[in-house]
Design an enzyme around this catalytic site. Structure first.
Site, PDB file in Angstrom:
ATOM      1  CG  HIS A 111      -3.479   3.545   2.244  1.00  0.00           C
ATOM      2  ND1 HIS A 111      -3.786   3.198   0.946  1.00  0.00           N
ATOM      3  CD2 HIS A 111      -3.538   2.390   2.971  1.00  0.00           C
ATOM      4  CE1 HIS A 111      -4.022   1.903   0.896  1.00  0.00           C
ATOM      5  NE2 HIS A 111      -3.874   1.392   2.111  1.00  0.00           N
ATOM      6  CB  CYS A 170      -0.946   0.012   1.191  1.00  0.00           C
ATOM      7  SG  CYS A 170      -2.119  -1.340   1.137  1.00  0.00           S
ATOM      8  CG  ASN A 174      -6.572  -0.921   0.949  1.00  0.00           C
ATOM      9  OD1 ASN A 174      -5.854  -0.442   0.086  1.00  0.00           O
ATOM     10  ND2 ASN A 174      -6.110  -1.376   2.100  1.00  0.00           N
TER      11      ASN A 174
HETATM   12  O1  UT7 Z   1      -3.852  -1.223   3.462  1.00  0.00           O
HETATM   13  C1  UT7 Z   1      -3.082  -1.767   4.480  1.00  0.00           C
HETATM   14  C2  UT7 Z   1      -3.628  -1.416   5.732  1.00  0.00           C
HETATM   15  N1  UT7 Z   1      -4.803  -2.178   6.055  1.00  0.00           N
HETATM   16  C3  UT7 Z   1      -5.481  -1.794   7.080  1.00  0.00           C
HETATM   17  O2  UT7 Z   1      -5.113  -0.791   7.639  1.00  0.00           O
HETATM   18  C4  UT7 Z   1      -6.637  -2.587   7.609  1.00  0.00           C
HETATM   19  C5  UT7 Z   1      -6.701  -2.373   9.096  1.00  0.00           C
HETATM   20  N2  UT7 Z   1      -7.734  -3.119   9.799  1.00  0.00           N
HETATM   21  C6  UT7 Z   1      -9.034  -2.792   9.701  1.00  0.00           C
HETATM   22  O3  UT7 Z   1      -9.407  -1.930   8.926  1.00  0.00           O
HETATM   23  C7  UT7 Z   1     -10.024  -3.478  10.614  1.00  0.00           C
HETATM   24  O4  UT7 Z   1      -9.318  -4.171  11.629  1.00  0.00           O
HETATM   25  C8  UT7 Z   1     -10.967  -4.476   9.869  1.00  0.00           C
HETATM   26  C9  UT7 Z   1     -11.926  -3.708   8.999  1.00  0.00           C
HETATM   27  C10 UT7 Z   1     -10.149  -5.439   9.057  1.00  0.00           C
HETATM   28  C11 UT7 Z   1     -11.777  -5.266  10.885  1.00  0.00           C
HETATM   29  O5  UT7 Z   1     -12.514  -4.377  11.721  1.00  0.00           O
HETATM   30  P1  UT7 Z   1     -12.542  -4.603  13.310  1.00  0.00           P
HETATM   31  O6  UT7 Z   1     -13.415  -3.566  13.853  1.00  0.00           O
HETATM   32  O7  UT7 Z   1     -11.093  -4.635  13.744  1.00  0.00           O
HETATM   33  O8  UT7 Z   1     -13.237  -5.974  13.429  1.00  0.00           O
HETATM   34  P2  UT7 Z   1     -12.681  -7.336  14.078  1.00  0.00           P
HETATM   35  O9  UT7 Z   1     -11.652  -7.955  13.215  1.00  0.00           O
HETATM   36  O10 UT7 Z   1     -12.355  -7.096  15.510  1.00  0.00           O
HETATM   37  O11 UT7 Z   1     -13.974  -8.216  14.035  1.00  0.00           O
HETATM   38  C12 UT7 Z   1     -15.116  -7.897  14.842  1.00  0.00           C
HETATM   39  C13 UT7 Z   1     -16.218  -8.876  14.530  1.00  0.00           C
HETATM   40  C14 UT7 Z   1     -15.763 -10.332  14.529  1.00  0.00           C
HETATM   41  O12 UT7 Z   1     -16.819 -11.125  15.035  1.00  0.00           O
HETATM   42  P3  UT7 Z   1     -16.755 -11.718  16.526  1.00  0.00           P
HETATM   43  O13 UT7 Z   1     -15.508 -12.533  16.567  1.00  0.00           O
HETATM   44  O14 UT7 Z   1     -16.696 -10.521  17.417  1.00  0.00           O
HETATM   45  O15 UT7 Z   1     -18.016 -12.497  16.610  1.00  0.00           O
HETATM   46  C15 UT7 Z   1     -15.566 -10.659  13.077  1.00  0.00           C
HETATM   47  O16 UT7 Z   1     -15.718 -12.022  12.785  1.00  0.00           O
HETATM   48  O17 UT7 Z   1     -16.689  -8.625  13.206  1.00  0.00           O
HETATM   49  C16 UT7 Z   1     -16.658  -9.835  12.451  1.00  0.00           C
HETATM   50  N3  UT7 Z   1     -16.403  -9.512  11.067  1.00  0.00           N
HETATM   51  C17 UT7 Z   1     -17.387  -9.312  10.161  1.00  0.00           C
HETATM   52  N4  UT7 Z   1     -18.717  -9.338  10.286  1.00  0.00           N
HETATM   53  C18 UT7 Z   1     -19.435  -9.084   9.180  1.00  0.00           C
HETATM   54  C19 UT7 Z   1     -15.202  -9.364  10.447  1.00  0.00           C
HETATM   55  N5  UT7 Z   1     -15.392  -9.068   9.162  1.00  0.00           N
HETATM   56  C20 UT7 Z   1     -16.729  -9.032   8.954  1.00  0.00           C
HETATM   57  C21 UT7 Z   1     -17.534  -8.783   7.833  1.00  0.00           C
HETATM   58  N6  UT7 Z   1     -18.883  -8.809   7.990  1.00  0.00           N
HETATM   59  N7  UT7 Z   1     -17.012  -8.489   6.627  1.00  0.00           N
END
Ligand code: UT7
Length: 318
Positions: free
Chosen positions: A245, A103, A275
């Site tokens: 970004h 990225c 992204n």
């Molecule tokens: O370009 C390089 C840089 N990339 C980034 O900077 C990405 C950085 N990370 C992020 O943007 C975020 O961490 C994510 C968008 C990837 C994830 O968001 P989050 O708020 O950190 O969610 P999480 O991973 O803590 O997941 C929370 C819950 C989980 O469920 P449980 O375990 O609490 O039941 C996930 O399974 O949300 C669930 N979840 C989803 N639910 C519906 C994760 N992805 C999805 C989804 N739809 N697509």
């Protein structure tokens, strides 16, 4: 810039994945993303962006001395995607090569171009960010596949004389391989060549530690922004437009709070494209110019974090 025509909406993803438009929008700000057709690749998207940049600049392909393609989704392992772009656009005089900073690619590419132009070695250097992220997604992994999209953006750097500091004021780049496992495509090549195991375990797909990456993105994008401004004797007050970004709207909002720069000074288009890795900043730069958000004389700050980890910033006086 150039984007594939095909749009994949959150509603489309709801049909094949245990996800919801509400979750994706609330947690990321993304509404839709573009997906390359079968006959498209980073080279064709990049070449279209390159042609648009040449038109915009009033230059011909023959004017280019160097083409740097920043991509983590190259057409093939080798030769470089840049050589394919060079052939498509007919830039026969230009040297061409790829760089890999994921990225952060575009800011890393700008830093190379900046040195060639400022030293006087080259007159016109093109930097392209081009990605087909859709080709390395695990479309059953809701934690990653909803986030990414395909696209390309290009910029041409030209040497000009100026009495005032203008153009690229400076670029600042960093890496930390200790966190190489945060975002990784672990297989399909050297360490884990293509074999049945690699295919069965989808080793050719992106794996991401989302929360760890999120935290590092906020920390490093903020830090490097301050480093870049201080280097130029500037403060956040001097910044007209931040072009960050586009990985997650919440990252951008948190960086805005940390820097104490109002969110309305940030250019945000993540809702349309998700992204697009190395293409994200040049696409945003183009749209910020087109929309009038960036005006002549403005100070823009670019800031990014990507896999590696890699991160960087650039200050541009237009
Ligand atoms: O370009 C390089 C840089 N990339 C980034 O900077 C990405 C950085 N990370 C992020 O943007 C975020 O961490 C994510 C968008 C990837 C994830 O968001 P989050 O708020 O950190 O969610 P999480 O991973 O803590 O997941 C929370 C819950 C989980 O469920 P449980 O375990 O609490 O039941 C996930 O399974 O949300 C669930 N979840 C989803 N639910 C519906 C994760 N992805 C999805 C989804 N739809 N697509």
């Amino acid at each position: 810039m150039y984007l594939p025509e095909k749009i994949l909406t959150n509603a489309d993803l709801e049909k094949t994945l245990d996800t919801s438009d509400e979750w994706i929008q609330t947690r990321t700000g993304i509404q839709e993303r573009r997906i390359a057709q079968k006959d498209e690749a980073s080279s064709t998207l990049g070449a279209n962006a390159a042609k648009n940049a040449l038109n915009d600049a009033g230059l011909t392909p023959e004017d280019l001395d160097l083409i740097i393609v920043c991509t983590s989704t190259p057409d093939v392992l080798y030769p470089s995607t840049a050589c394919f772009v060079q052939k498509i656009i007919g830039a026969s005089r230009a040297a061409a090569y790829d760089i890999s900073a994921v990225c952060s690619g575009f800011v890393f590419g700008l830093s190379i171009a900046e040195q060639f132009v400022k030293s006087g070695r080259y007159e016109h250097v093109m930097v392209i960010g081009a990605e087909v992220n859709s080709r390395i997604m695990d479309w059953t992994d809701r934690k990653t596949c909803v986030l990414f999209g395909d696209g390309a953006g290009a910029a041409i750097l030209k040497r000009v004389e100026s009495s005032e500091p203008s153009g690229i004021l400076s670029t600042h780049i960093h890496s930390d391989g200790n966190h190489s496992d945060f975002l990784i495509v672990p297989g399909g090549i050297g360490r884990e060549p293509v074999n049945n195991d690699a295919v069965d375990n989808k080793m050719y797909c992106l794996k991401m530690a989302g929360q760890s990456t999120f935290k590092m993105a906020v920390k490093r994008m903020s830090e490097v922004s301050v480093e870049c401004l201080e280097y130029n004797g500037l403060t956040t007050e001097d910044v007209d437009v931040v072009v960050p970004h586009q990985a997650n709207r919440r990252i951008i909002e948190t960086v805005s709070q940390k820097l104490n720069v109002p969110l309305d000074k940030f250019f945000i288009n993540i809702h349309k494209y998700g992204n697009t890795s190395a293409a994200s900043i040049p696409i945003a730069l183009h749209e910020a110019r087109e929309s009038g958000k960036i005006q002549q004389g403005n100070l823009s700050l670019l800031t990014v974090l990507g896999a590696g980890l890699t991160w960087g910033a650039a200050a541009i006086r237009w």
